[in-house]
Design an enzyme around this catalytic site. Structure first.
Site, PDB file in Angstrom:
ATOM      1  N   MET A   1      -3.473  -8.467  -2.409  1.00 29.51           N
ATOM      2  CA  MET A   1      -2.031  -8.379  -2.152  1.00 29.51           C
ATOM      3  C   MET A   1      -1.467  -9.716  -1.646  1.00 29.51           C
ATOM      4  O   MET A   1      -0.620  -9.742  -0.752  1.00 29.51           O
ATOM      5  CB  MET A   1      -1.724  -7.262  -1.136  1.00 29.51           C
ATOM      6  CG  MET A   1      -2.134  -5.894  -1.638  1.00 29.51           C
ATOM      7  SD  MET A   1      -1.858  -4.577  -0.444  1.00 29.51           S
ATOM      8  CE  MET A   1      -3.307  -4.703   0.577  1.00 29.51           C
TER       9      MET A   1
ATOM     10  N   ASP B   1      -2.205   6.844  -7.636  1.00 27.26           N
ATOM     11  CA  ASP B   1      -1.527   5.605  -7.222  1.00 27.26           C
ATOM     12  C   ASP B   1      -1.222   4.714  -8.418  1.00 27.26           C
ATOM     13  O   ASP B   1      -1.765   4.892  -9.506  1.00 27.26           O
ATOM     14  CB  ASP B   1      -2.401   4.855  -6.223  1.00 27.26           C
ATOM     15  CG  ASP B   1      -2.312   5.454  -4.831  1.00 27.26           C
ATOM     16  OD1 ASP B   1      -1.421   6.291  -4.613  1.00 27.26           O
ATOM     17  OD2 ASP B   1      -3.120   5.081  -3.976  1.00 27.26           O
TER      18      ASP B   1
ATOM     19  N   LYS C   1       3.022   3.413  -4.999  1.00 25.04           N
ATOM     20  CA  LYS C   1       4.042   2.574  -4.348  1.00 25.04           C
ATOM     21  C   LYS C   1       4.069   1.253  -5.086  1.00 25.04           C
ATOM     22  O   LYS C   1       3.060   0.578  -5.193  1.00 25.04           O
ATOM     23  CB  LYS C   1       3.691   2.344  -2.886  1.00 25.04           C
ATOM     24  CG  LYS C   1       3.564   3.625  -2.117  1.00 25.04           C
ATOM     25  CD  LYS C   1       3.101   3.345  -0.701  1.00 25.04           C
ATOM     26  CE  LYS C   1       2.474   4.575  -0.093  1.00 25.04           C
ATOM     27  NZ  LYS C   1       1.096   4.793  -0.527  1.00 25.04           N
TER      28      LYS C   1
END
Ligand code: SAH
Length: 252
Positions: A171, A37, A58
């Site tokens: 996030m 990742d 991502k």
């Protein structure tokens, strides 16, 4: 050799490559294929030069692989007999979509080995000597997200705001204004907040502020993702405060 493949989900730790577990590193060295990742420290990949490696990370606005594509890639390669290592930032059980990969693999009869990692929320707080819990003072930790599957801040931030828990938001940087608004509904302007960007890495940036100044300080110091937002008195209850306000026990 078909039929001999396996899947390992490995937590790479919060950033500093030394913060992976001994077991995690051993499993990486045994991999035939590493699917890693975006937040994984690339230095960890050097520990297995022979393995095939794919960046399936991502990043905002740049989806290299969808979750479905990653799931299929895992199964395809395990069925070809490879030891596939899914290397994820932090711990695999914290906002890492591990359950989806384990479920998909199990549908094809593939058992998954999971190697825990140090999650950013606790590892970075610990490195900054922020006691997320402290006896008689901070009794709970509320770890939540500023970016749900619907792209919004979690409803839990609203509930967390009513509690006295130390709140850690992952996030959350693109929703910092919404987070400030929700928290200020229940907390005072001077309620402490720490922002730590790229925690445990050489390019780390951090800033301690309060809810009232949160958005303006994020802009002023150009703080960006990946970052943790830590909210609560634990933020100012670190060793610096201890040294200045509490007596230091003397060694005999
Ligand atoms: N599984 C990971 C979390 C993945 S979600 C874990 O256990 O830590 C990704 C979010 O984690 C980032 O947006 C950020 O909020 C946080 N994060 C991960 N690594 C970080 C780092 N080195 N510094 C600051 N925040 C980090």
């Amino acid at each position: 050799m078909p039929g001999k493949g396996m899947l390992s989900l490995v937590g790479a730790g919060p950033g500093d490559p030394d913060l992976i577990t001994v077991k995690g590193l051993r499993v990486i060295k045994d991999a035939d294929l590493i699917l890693y990742d975006a937040l994984v420290n690339k230095q960890l990949l050097d520990s297995n030069p022979a393995a095939e490696k794919h960046d399936v990370g991502k990043r905002k606005g740049q989806h290299t692989y969808s979750q479905t594509e990653i799931n299929k890639l895992i199964v395809y390669n395990v069925e070809k007999g490879k030891h596939v290592v899914r290397l994820k930032g932090g711990d695999v059980s914290v906002f890492a979509r591990a359950a989806e990969e384990i479920e998909y693999a199990s549908f094809f009869g593939i058992q998954t080995q999971v190697v825990p990692g140090i999650s950013s929320y606790s590892g970075i707080a610990a490195q900054h000597q922020i006691p997320l819990t402290r006896r008689c003072e901070h009794e709970s930790i509320w770890v939540t997200t500023g970016h749900t599957c619907k792209g919004q801040i979690s409803e839990d931030i609203k509930h967390a705001a009513k509690s006295s828990a130390t709140i850690v938001i992952l996030m959350g940087m693109t929703k910092i204004k919404d987070i400030q608004t929700e928290l200020l509904k229940y907390k005072s302007e001077d309620y402490p907040v720490a922002i730590v960007q790229n925690g445990t890495l050489p390019n780390e940036k951090h800033h301690i502020t309060n809810l009232g100044n949160l958005v303006q300080d994020v802009l002023k110091h150009n703080l960006q993702s990946p970052a943790l937002i830590i909210v609560g008195y634990a933020v100012v209850d670190n060793v610096c405060k201890l040294v200045s306000t509490k007596s230091i026990p003397q060694l005999a």
